[in-house]
Structures are given as structure tokens and as C-alpha cells.
Design a protein around this motif. Structure first.
Motif, PDB file in Angstrom:
ATOM      1  N   GLN A  30       0.838  -1.199   0.000  1.00  0.00           N
ATOM      2  CA  GLN A  30       0.000   0.000   0.000  1.00  0.00           C
ATOM      3  C   GLN A  30       0.873   1.249   0.000  1.00  0.00           C
ATOM      4  N   LEU A  31       1.853   1.244  -0.907  1.00  0.00           N
ATOM      5  CA  LEU A  31       2.765   2.366  -1.097  1.00  0.00           C
ATOM      6  C   LEU A  31       2.667   2.834  -2.534  1.00  0.00           C
ATOM      7  N   GLY A  32       3.093   4.051  -2.764  1.00  0.00           N
ATOM      8  CA  GLY A  32       3.100   4.594  -4.108  1.00  0.00           C
ATOM      9  C   GLY A  32       4.305   4.139  -4.914  1.00  0.00           C
ATOM     10  N   ARG A  33       4.270   4.492  -6.183  1.00  0.00           N
ATOM     11  CA  ARG A  33       5.322   4.117  -7.118  1.00  0.00           C
ATOM     12  C   ARG A  33       6.687   4.615  -6.661  1.00  0.00           C
ATOM     13  N   PHE A  34       6.775   5.881  -6.256  1.00  0.00           N
ATOM     14  CA  PHE A  34       8.055   6.449  -5.859  1.00  0.00           C
ATOM     15  C   PHE A  34       8.652   5.684  -4.679  1.00  0.00           C
ATOM     16  N   ALA A  35       7.852   5.362  -3.681  1.00  0.00           N
ATOM     17  CA  ALA A  35       8.359   4.667  -2.493  1.00  0.00           C
ATOM     18  C   ALA A  35       8.894   3.281  -2.839  1.00  0.00           C
ATOM     19  N   VAL A  36       8.186   2.545  -3.687  1.00  0.00           N
ATOM     20  CA  VAL A  36       8.623   1.200  -4.058  1.00  0.00           C
ATOM     21  C   VAL A  36       9.891   1.274  -4.905  1.00  0.00           C
ATOM     22  N   TYR A  37       9.912   2.159  -5.892  1.00  0.00           N
ATOM     23  CA  TYR A  37      11.098   2.260  -6.737  1.00  0.00           C
ATOM     24  C   TYR A  37      12.286   2.840  -5.975  1.00  0.00           C
ATOM     25  N   ASP A  38      12.042   3.590  -4.913  1.00  0.00           N
ATOM     26  CA  ASP A  38      13.133   4.050  -4.054  1.00  0.00           C
ATOM     27  C   ASP A  38      13.738   2.862  -3.292  1.00  0.00           C
ATOM     28  N   LEU A  39      12.900   1.941  -2.825  1.00  0.00           N
ATOM     29  CA  LEU A  39      13.398   0.721  -2.177  1.00  0.00           C
ATOM     30  C   LEU A  39      14.250  -0.093  -3.154  1.00  0.00           C
ATOM     31  N   LEU A  40      13.829  -0.142  -4.400  1.00  0.00           N
ATOM     32  CA  LEU A  40      14.592  -0.867  -5.422  1.00  0.00           C
ATOM     33  C   LEU A  40      15.904  -0.145  -5.728  1.00  0.00           C
ATOM     34  N   ARG A  41      15.844   1.174  -5.869  1.00  0.00           N
ATOM     35  CA  ARG A  41      17.034   1.966  -6.202  1.00  0.00           C
ATOM     36  C   ARG A  41      18.102   1.866  -5.126  1.00  0.00           C
ATOM     37  N   THR A  42      17.682   1.865  -3.866  1.00  0.00           N
ATOM     38  CA  THR A  42      18.621   1.795  -2.747  1.00  0.00           C
ATOM     39  C   THR A  42      18.985   0.359  -2.384  1.00  0.00           C
ATOM     40  N   ARG A  43      18.486  -0.586  -3.166  1.00  0.00           N
ATOM     41  CA  ARG A  43      18.771  -2.021  -3.012  1.00  0.00           C
ATOM     42  C   ARG A  43      18.295  -2.592  -1.671  1.00  0.00           C
ATOM     43  N   GLN A  44      17.292  -1.949  -1.081  1.00  0.00           N
ATOM     44  CA  GLN A  44      16.655  -2.521   0.103  1.00  0.00           C
ATOM     45  C   GLN A  44      15.706  -3.635  -0.321  1.00  0.00           C
ATOM     46  N   ILE A  56      10.352  -8.600  -9.020  1.00  0.00           N
ATOM     47  CA  ILE A  56      10.818  -8.742  -7.646  1.00  0.00           C
ATOM     48  C   ILE A  56      10.488 -10.166  -7.193  1.00  0.00           C
ATOM     49  N   PRO A  57      11.513 -10.963  -6.886  1.00  0.00           N
ATOM     50  CA  PRO A  57      11.229 -12.305  -6.368  1.00  0.00           C
ATOM     51  C   PRO A  57      10.448 -12.205  -5.051  1.00  0.00           C
ATOM     52  N   ALA A  58       9.484 -13.089  -4.865  1.00  0.00           N
ATOM     53  CA  ALA A  58       8.652 -13.050  -3.660  1.00  0.00           C
ATOM     54  C   ALA A  58       9.493 -13.181  -2.396  1.00  0.00           C
ATOM     55  N   HIS A  59      10.560 -13.980  -2.446  1.00  0.00           N
ATOM     56  CA  HIS A  59      11.401 -14.123  -1.257  1.00  0.00           C
ATOM     57  C   HIS A  59      12.135 -12.824  -0.950  1.00  0.00           C
ATOM     58  N   ALA A  60      12.479 -12.032  -1.957  1.00  0.00           N
ATOM     59  CA  ALA A  60      13.131 -10.744  -1.723  1.00  0.00           C
ATOM     60  C   ALA A  60      12.153  -9.777  -1.058  1.00  0.00           C
ATOM     61  N   PHE A  61      10.894  -9.861  -1.462  1.00  0.00           N
ATOM     62  CA  PHE A  61       9.836  -9.034  -0.862  1.00  0.00           C
ATOM     63  C   PHE A  61       9.689  -9.347   0.627  1.00  0.00           C
ATOM     64  N   THR A  62       9.593 -10.638   0.965  1.00  0.00           N
ATOM     65  CA  THR A  62       9.439 -11.011   2.370  1.00  0.00           C
ATOM     66  C   THR A  62      10.718 -10.737   3.167  1.00  0.00           C
ATOM     67  N   ASP A  63      11.889 -10.910   2.534  1.00  0.00           N
ATOM     68  CA  ASP A  63      13.151 -10.593   3.215  1.00  0.00           C
ATOM     69  C   ASP A  63      13.240  -9.107   3.549  1.00  0.00           C
ATOM     70  N   CYS A  64      12.793  -8.261   2.633  1.00  0.00           N
ATOM     71  CA  CYS A  64      12.803  -6.812   2.864  1.00  0.00           C
ATOM     72  C   CYS A  64      11.918  -6.453   4.060  1.00  0.00           C
ATOM     73  N   ILE A  65      10.736  -7.034   4.102  1.00  0.00           N
ATOM     74  CA  ILE A  65       9.817  -6.762   5.221  1.00  0.00           C
ATOM     75  C   ILE A  65      10.420  -7.263   6.533  1.00  0.00           C
ATOM     76  N   ARG A  66      10.971  -8.459   6.523  1.00  0.00           N
ATOM     77  CA  ARG A  66      11.577  -9.032   7.731  1.00  0.00           C
ATOM     78  C   ARG A  66      12.728  -8.146   8.232  1.00  0.00           C
ATOM     79  N   THR A  67      13.574  -7.679   7.327  1.00  0.00           N
ATOM     80  CA  THR A  67      14.695  -6.818   7.689  1.00  0.00           C
ATOM     81  C   THR A  67      14.211  -5.521   8.302  1.00  0.00           C
ATOM     82  N   ARG A  68      13.190  -4.918   7.697  1.00  0.00           N
ATOM     83  CA  ARG A  68      12.642  -3.666   8.226  1.00  0.00           C
ATOM     84  C   ARG A  68      12.026  -3.875   9.608  1.00  0.00           C
ATOM     85  N   LEU A  69      11.330  -4.982   9.811  1.00  0.00           N
ATOM     86  CA  LEU A  69      10.763  -5.277  11.120  1.00  0.00           C
ATOM     87  C   LEU A  69      11.842  -5.449  12.178  1.00  0.00           C
TER      88      LEU A  69
END
Length: 75
Positions: A30-44, A56-69
Motif C-alpha cells: 500500500q505504497l506509491g510508485r516512488f516509495a517502491v522504486y526508491d526501495l529498489l534503487r537503494t537495493r533494500q 521482484i522475487p517473492a522471497h526478496a519481498f518477504t526478506d525486505c519486510i523481515r529486515t525492516r521489522l
């Protein structure tokens, strides 16, 4: 692999890796385009490019969330 199966599979697994598009990630987070592409640009958030398509591989998506948590919990 036959023509029906996706070409990309995670190494060591017999099931294909789910690949998400930018808009799918935007909807799930539930984020906008800029926020998601910023996560990609910064390699988060890891991604791969297939031709001109970004995925975006699904495991990379869940890894990103886990890291942020974990970062939020440590703060």
C-alpha cells in the motif's frame, strides 16, 4: 523443464519462484510508485530484469519486510 513451467526456479527447489511486478508490490505494501522504486534503487528490495521488465522475487519481498521489522524492533 517443459514449456508450461516458468523458466526461473529457486536453486534447490522444485517449485517455481513467484515473481512480482512493481504494481503488485505497491498494492501489497500500500505504497506509491516512488516509495517502491526508491526501495529498489537503494537495493533494500532486490529485483531482477528480464528484458525490459523489472521483477521482484517473492522471497526478496518477504526478506525486505523481515529486515525492516528487525530494524524497527532494534531501534
Amino acid at each position: 523443464m517443459n514449456a508450461q513451467e516458468p523458466a526461473l526456479t529457486r536453486q534447490g527447489l522444485s517449485t517455481p519462484e513467484e515473481l512480482l511486478t512493481g504494481p503488485q508490490v505497491m498494492a501489497r505494501l500500500q505504497l506509491g510508485r516512488f516509495a517502491v522504486y526508491d526501495l529498489l534503487r537503494t537495493r533494500q528490495l532486490a529485483s531482477i530484469t528480464l528484458g525490459r521488465a523489472l521483477r521482484i522475487p517473492a522471497h526478496a519481498f518477504t526478506d525486505c519486510i523481515r529486515t525492516r521489522l528487525e530494524q524497527e524492533a532494534a531501534a
